[in-house]
Design a protein around this motif. Structure first.
Motif, short mmCIF file in Angstrom:
data_model
loop_
_atom_site.label_atom_id
_atom_site.label_comp_id
_atom_site.label_asym_id
_atom_site.label_seq_id
_atom_site.Cartn_x
_atom_site.Cartn_y
_atom_site.Cartn_z
N LEU B 34 62.13 -2.44 57.11
CA LEU B 34 62.20 -0.71 56.61
C LEU B 34 60.87 0.01 57.13
O LEU B 34 59.94 -0.63 57.12
CB LEU B 34 61.77 -0.91 54.99
CG LEU B 34 62.98 -0.91 54.20
CD1 LEU B 34 62.51 -0.73 52.86
CD2 LEU B 34 64.01 -0.04 54.74
N PRO B 36 58.87 2.90 56.46
CA PRO B 36 58.75 3.71 55.22
C PRO B 36 58.82 5.29 55.57
O PRO B 36 58.95 6.23 54.46
CB PRO B 36 57.37 3.49 55.12
CG PRO B 36 56.92 2.23 55.74
CD PRO B 36 57.64 2.15 56.83
N ARG B 37 58.95 5.78 56.90
CA ARG B 37 59.01 6.94 57.10
C ARG B 37 60.41 7.59 56.96
O ARG B 37 60.41 8.89 56.94
CB ARG B 37 58.43 7.43 58.59
CG ARG B 37 56.98 7.50 58.71
CD ARG B 37 56.67 7.20 60.16
NE ARG B 37 57.25 5.94 60.60
CZ ARG B 37 56.92 5.60 61.90
NH1 ARG B 37 55.85 6.11 62.55
NH2 ARG B 37 57.62 4.38 62.25
N THR B 38 61.32 6.88 56.76
CA THR B 38 62.56 7.41 56.89
C THR B 38 63.13 7.71 55.52
O THR B 38 62.19 7.89 54.41
CB THR B 38 63.71 6.26 57.62
OG1 THR B 38 63.32 5.08 56.72
CG2 THR B 38 63.54 6.18 58.82
N ASP B 39 64.36 7.50 55.33
CA ASP B 39 65.02 8.33 54.14
C ASP B 39 64.52 7.80 52.78
O ASP B 39 63.86 6.87 52.49
CB ASP B 39 66.60 8.12 53.88
CG ASP B 39 67.29 9.26 54.67
OD1 ASP B 39 66.85 10.32 54.63
OD2 ASP B 39 68.15 8.86 55.80
N ARG B 40 65.02 8.50 51.79
CA ARG B 40 64.67 8.09 50.49
C ARG B 40 65.08 6.76 49.81
O ARG B 40 64.27 6.05 48.90
CB ARG B 40 64.72 9.17 49.48
CG ARG B 40 63.67 9.79 48.78
CD ARG B 40 63.72 10.98 47.60
NE ARG B 40 65.01 10.32 47.07
CZ ARG B 40 65.89 11.22 47.10
NH1 ARG B 40 66.46 12.32 47.90
NH2 ARG B 40 67.30 11.07 46.31
N THR B 41 66.26 6.47 50.01
CA THR B 41 66.94 5.42 49.40
C THR B 41 67.02 4.21 50.45
O THR B 41 67.34 4.58 51.48
CB THR B 41 68.31 5.67 48.69
OG1 THR B 41 69.40 5.79 49.77
CG2 THR B 41 68.14 6.85 47.88
N LEU B 42 67.38 2.96 49.89
CA LEU B 42 67.47 1.85 50.62
C LEU B 42 68.47 1.80 51.51
O LEU B 42 68.66 1.57 52.67
CB LEU B 42 67.18 0.72 50.08
CG LEU B 42 66.09 -0.09 49.52
CD1 LEU B 42 66.26 -1.02 48.46
CD2 LEU B 42 65.43 -0.56 50.44
N GLU B 43 69.69 2.48 50.85
CA GLU B 43 70.89 2.50 51.61
C GLU B 43 71.08 3.58 52.70
O GLU B 43 71.62 3.18 53.74
CB GLU B 43 72.08 2.95 50.27
CG GLU B 43 73.47 2.56 50.82
CD GLU B 43 74.49 2.83 49.93
OE1 GLU B 43 74.50 2.38 48.63
OE2 GLU B 43 75.33 3.55 50.20
N THR B 45 68.46 4.42 54.53
CA THR B 45 67.75 3.70 55.42
C THR B 45 68.51 2.73 56.27
O THR B 45 68.52 2.66 57.54
CB THR B 45 66.48 3.16 54.77
OG1 THR B 45 65.83 3.96 53.62
CG2 THR B 45 65.65 2.58 55.73
N THR B 66 68.53 -9.81 46.46
CA THR B 66 67.14 -9.57 47.02
C THR B 66 66.22 -10.84 47.28
O THR B 66 66.42 -11.65 46.00
CB THR B 66 66.45 -8.40 46.32
OG1 THR B 66 67.33 -7.41 46.35
CG2 THR B 66 65.12 -8.17 46.82
N ARG B 77 53.90 -8.91 48.85
CA ARG B 77 55.16 -9.91 49.21
C ARG B 77 55.95 -9.44 49.86
O ARG B 77 56.14 -8.27 50.03
CB ARG B 77 55.79 -10.56 47.93
CG ARG B 77 54.81 -11.08 46.78
CD ARG B 77 55.83 -11.38 45.61
NE ARG B 77 56.42 -12.83 45.84
CZ ARG B 77 55.85 -13.97 45.40
NH1 ARG B 77 54.57 -13.72 44.94
NH2 ARG B 77 56.14 -14.97 45.77
N ILE B 79 59.74 -8.83 50.74
CA ILE B 79 61.00 -9.02 50.36
C ILE B 79 62.15 -8.60 51.19
O ILE B 79 61.97 -7.86 51.94
CB ILE B 79 61.20 -7.83 49.25
CG1 ILE B 79 59.92 -8.21 48.17
CG2 ILE B 79 62.41 -7.60 48.53
CD1 ILE B 79 60.30 -9.19 47.28
N VAL B 81 66.05 -7.47 51.12
CA VAL B 81 67.16 -7.07 50.71
C VAL B 81 68.52 -7.02 51.38
O VAL B 81 68.35 -6.49 52.59
CB VAL B 81 66.91 -5.25 50.08
CG1 VAL B 81 68.00 -4.86 49.07
CG2 VAL B 81 65.98 -5.30 49.49
N TYR B 83 72.73 -6.48 52.22
CA TYR B 83 73.88 -5.47 52.07
C TYR B 83 74.93 -6.15 52.61
O TYR B 83 74.93 -6.96 53.64
CB TYR B 83 73.28 -4.13 52.47
CG TYR B 83 72.41 -3.47 51.80
CD1 TYR B 83 72.91 -2.48 50.87
CD2 TYR B 83 71.07 -3.58 51.80
CE1 TYR B 83 72.02 -1.66 50.08
CE2 TYR B 83 70.56 -2.79 51.00
CZ TYR B 83 70.70 -1.89 50.07
OH TYR B 83 70.18 -1.22 49.42
#
Lengths: 296, 296
Positions: B34, B36-43, B45, B66, B77, B79, B81, B83
């Motif tokens: 991931l 961290p500079r990109t979009d707000r939600t995981l989806e 991103t 997850t 840790r 993690i 996630v 999809y």
DNA sequence: ACCCTTTATGCTCAACCCTAGTATAAGTGA
DNA sequence: TCACTTATACTAGGGTTGAGCATAAAGGGT
């Protein structure tokens, strides 16, 4: 989220929320940071964490949804993994902790006494106002369709398991205090952070699962009457069921077996005590308790 | 995991795996860290990440599970996630990437031509050997029951959506190369890390969801024949369906509407082209394609 | 003892749905 | 033309569900 059903009331374990930036005194779900020194899997960590906090031994545990909480320092993100656990209610010694009726947070989801008045009195008017204010007409049409589908308007049926969809719709419409709206009883008791969303997710899952997995039994003592069983099913589904048919489905479906014992405290004819027939798992493909059409 | 169904074959997008400590050359699911500079939600991103990597625009996306990958430095840790995304197959320019038949990884899950031989020839004998070697007799009995339930032995039915349970059982029995077992064709093509487990999770979800949500249509072009629709449903369910009944369920269920056009390349009588009737979402509580009893 | 109220439980009928077919329609290629 | 293929229509029989009626078995009051 830790759920129990006692005497027909579904309750979740809440703790007192510290100031979370939005408000004070909201209920919160038990939660905590992961300690990397503990167990290998998330679920084990969860179990031991709960055991330490509340002395509850979790039986059934299910992972729900994982949220991204945003940046947490150099190249890192904070992630929240949510779980649902089913238990039998039990006193919690911790100060500020307690069991709260799930439907206090979602008054529109409890149809056991018929269609809740808040839907027509408050929710739909507010949603319509929101729709009328949308400037993009095409988007307004799409959102109107969402309202119809999820809230059972214009011939669409009410589908109990769409709890999350309904909550998200209300949220987007700016009607939820957690999103900054004014607090009104019709829109339910607020919770800290996004915790009410977590509860909505759990309820959606549970209402779906109840039909094809014997999850209800996790919420009952080893021996129970069919009426107790039905009350738990009704509490989760948020609707009333036809008693004789429920009985038939559950009995003929092989989900339960009589123990030969009786409960005499029913107020009428004594009721047989049943137990869960574990063997049904290998006999039937989707052994859930039937949720036939509701009954007022 | 990105899934498409082409001409009756369910395929997932895989990339070449770098050495992962266990083996070389295993297939891997597309994945990445991931940012961290990109979009707000995981989806979000996820969507932008996939778009950058493969130029695929994801339609339907669903979060799966997850995983906790363990410690990652001071108090942190790692993690993962996971999809599931449904797309229509499309050439992938990237080197090493390609579409692979899902059932190459799970040969025992494809019942479209009847019960797969590998189950009786290889899986059950191996599982029985494992059971026989267990020293704790009570545990052995429990595990035997799990085998019965999930693999449809001793009168238990085969339940298609228990893909994950079956994979986990094989894994625990030490029969899966990813767990160190010797590689045998009967136990399916291995994947990198725990990726095969992710695929199993996705397939389980999908097989369950297909019955109450119109997810199949995400895998089809806007216009399709009923036979194409049925083939997609069969590919996911891993079983053959009765043609006339499938047609009736889908048509009378209001899931599709005729476009008036015809496909003439069927090899026989031309077939009507249908489209998904989006309105069904507001008409019916659980609009999925029926999966009645299988047919050999 | 008798009656009333309450809850549990048994049973039935009709509407509906699914299963497993048979039968027919409308193309193709030899 | 015939043989073959696929699409589509229709149906008899069995099973399930929805809704309600009827009966059983307890307690309390008279």
């Amino acid at each position: 989220m830790i759920l129990a059903v006692t005497e027909g009331t579904p309750r979740i374990l809440t703790i007192a929320s510290p100031a979370d930036g939005t408000a004070y005194g909201h209920n919160a779900l038990p939660w905590g940071p992961l300690d990397p020194r503990t167990d290998r899997t998330l679920e084990r960590t969860l179990r031991s964490w709960v055991a330490r906090q509340s002395r509850l031994a979790l039986g059934y545990v299910e992972q729900l949804y994982t949220f991204d909480e945003g940046r947490a320092g150099e190249g890192l993100r904070r992630i929240t993994v949510t779980y649902l656990a089913l238990v039998q209610e039990q006193a919690i010694p911790q100060a500020g902790a307690g069991w709260r009726d799930v439907y206090a947070f979602f008054p529109w989801e409890d149809w056991r006494d018929g269609r809740p008045g808040v839907i027509d009195d408050a929710l739909l008017p507010a949603l319509n106002t929101w729709l009328a204010r949308l400037s993009d007409l095409q988007q307004a049409e799409q959102e109107r369709e969402r309202v119809d589908i999820h809230f059972g308007v214009n011939g669409a049926p009410w589908v109990p398991e769409r709890v999350l969809e309904r909550y998200e719709l209300l949220y987007q419409a700016g009607l939820i205090p957690e999103a900054g709206a004014e607090r009104q009883p019709a829109f339910g008791r607020p919770m800290a952070l996004n915790h009410r969303r977590v509860v909505a997710t759990a309820l959606s899952r549970l209402r779906g699962k109840i039909k094809y997995r014997p999850v209800v039994f996790e919420l009952l003592p080893p021996r129970f009457t069919l009426w107790q069983l039905q009350q738990v099913a009704e509490a989760l589904a948020g609707m009333s069921l036809h008693k004789q048919n429920f009985r038939r489905l559950v009995e003929q479906g092989g989900l339960v077996a009589s123990t030969g014992e009786f409960a005499y405290d029913t107020g009428g004819r004594p009721a047989q005590l049943f137990r869960f027939r574990r063997r049904v798992l290998r006999e039937r493909p989707a052994p859930g308790v039937g949720l036939p059409g509701g009954v007022s």
